[in-house]
Design an enzyme around this catalytic site. Structure first.
Site, PDB file in Angstrom:
ATOM      1  N   GLU A 149      -7.037   2.904  -6.678  1.00  0.00           N
ATOM      2  CA  GLU A 149      -7.949   2.672  -5.571  1.00  0.00           C
ATOM      3  C   GLU A 149      -9.386   2.625  -6.077  1.00  0.00           C
ATOM      4  O   GLU A 149      -9.682   3.040  -7.211  1.00  0.00           O
ATOM      5  CB  GLU A 149      -7.787   3.782  -4.529  1.00  0.00           C
ATOM      6  N   HIS A 158      -3.513   0.310  -3.292  1.00  0.00           N
ATOM      7  CA  HIS A 158      -4.267   1.077  -2.304  1.00  0.00           C
ATOM      8  C   HIS A 158      -5.040   0.137  -1.374  1.00  0.00           C
ATOM      9  O   HIS A 158      -5.171  -1.057  -1.654  1.00  0.00           O
ATOM     10  CB  HIS A 158      -5.236   2.016  -3.021  1.00  0.00           C
ATOM     11  N   ARG A 179       0.434   9.077  -5.272  1.00  0.00           N
ATOM     12  CA  ARG A 179       0.801   8.560  -3.953  1.00  0.00           C
ATOM     13  C   ARG A 179       1.345   7.137  -4.044  1.00  0.00           C
ATOM     14  O   ARG A 179       2.232   6.758  -3.278  1.00  0.00           O
ATOM     15  CB  ARG A 179      -0.391   8.641  -2.999  1.00  0.00           C
ATOM     16  N   ARG A 211       0.854  -1.185   0.000  1.00  0.00           N
ATOM     17  CA  ARG A 211       0.000   0.000   0.000  1.00  0.00           C
ATOM     18  C   ARG A 211       0.893   1.239   0.000  1.00  0.00           C
ATOM     19  O   ARG A 211       1.982   1.252   0.600  1.00  0.00           O
ATOM     20  CB  ARG A 211      -0.911   0.027   1.222  1.00  0.00           C
ATOM     21  N   HIS A 212       0.430   2.290  -0.641  1.00  0.00           N
ATOM     22  CA  HIS A 212       1.187   3.544  -0.740  1.00  0.00           C
ATOM     23  C   HIS A 212       1.429   4.180   0.632  1.00  0.00           C
ATOM     24  O   HIS A 212       0.764   3.856   1.621  1.00  0.00           O
ATOM     25  CB  HIS A 212       0.432   4.533  -1.623  1.00  0.00           C
TER      26      HIS A 212
END
Length: 233
Positions: free
Chosen positions: A104, A171, A80, A28-29
């Site tokens: 996302e 995400h 991101r 995940r970012h």
């Protein structure tokens, strides 16, 4: 702090005789200002904040120390996630590719609004979403079930080859949907128990058979890199 669960599918098998296990790593970012504010992002292109950039740097150093080298990195094209992937690419080498399919969940009318404001304006729909209903999506957006389907299709199309490490930088909802599909978990139960929840820069490692696509072992939502006193540059 939640424990970092490990799951082992009951039907996991040894790799086929002529194949070497491969790794599929889900990341995940890093944190954004919207994360800190508890504000819906969806497809909005919020950049990493200072904390997020440090998280990405720590993760990159940690994976390098774990022996990850020369991976194939696919990242959501939202900044991101892509900036997080760039930190990994700088430390680990390999190749880096921007992929819109790894975005996302699109949250339509909710994008840019605070969680609490959305819950007040759409109490029933918001409740269903946060309770893990895979068919509850924001007006004008996607449902978790739709996101899980596109993530799974992408993962199968970019499955790691023998001995290869493939990293998908994506995400929170997207990763939860993908893991639920790959591990045959009930999305609602997984979401409610937070078994597959990934905090910012949490990562999961799946040992997979490159030929049969079986999941051989999993280590879910690790955040050990965030608890180190320091990380190598």
């Amino acid at each position: 702090m939640m424990p970092e669960p490990e799951l082992a599918p009951p039907d996991a098998k040894h790799p086929t005789p002529k194949s070497r296990p491969a790794r599929l790593i889900l990341v995940r970012h890093g944190q954004t200002a919207y994360n800190a504010e508890r504000r819906w992002q969806g497809h909005l292109d919020a950049p990493l904040d200072d904390t997020g950039r440090e998280q990405a740097r720590r993760l990159a150093a940690h994976l390098r120390a774990q022996g990850i080298s020369g991976p194939v990195i696919h990242a959501s094209d939202l900044s991101r996630a892509y900036a997080t992937a760039e930190a990994l690419f700088t430390a680990l080498g390999g190749t880096l590719h921007a992929q819109a399919a790894l975005r996302e969940i699109h949250v339509g009318d909710w994008e840019g609004h605070l969680y609490d404001d959305v819950a007040a304006a759409h109490p029933e729909l918001s409740r269903r979403f946060w309770n893990g209903d895979p068919h509850a999506g924001a007006p004008g957006g996607e449902t978790p079930a739709q996101v899980a389907r596109r993530m799974h299709e992408f993962a199968l199309a970019h499955w790691p080859r023998a001995g290869e490490s493939v990293i998908l930088v994506s995400h929170g909802v997207a990763i939860t949907g993908l893991l639920a599909t790959l591990l045959n978990l009930d999305y609602g139960a997984s979401w409610a128990s937070r078994t597959t929840e990934h905090h910012n820069t949490a990562y999961s490692v799946l040992q997979v058979d490159p030929v049969t696509r079986e999941i051989l072992a999993v280590d879910i939502a690790r955040t050990d890199h965030l608890h180190l006193a320091s990380a190598a540059p």
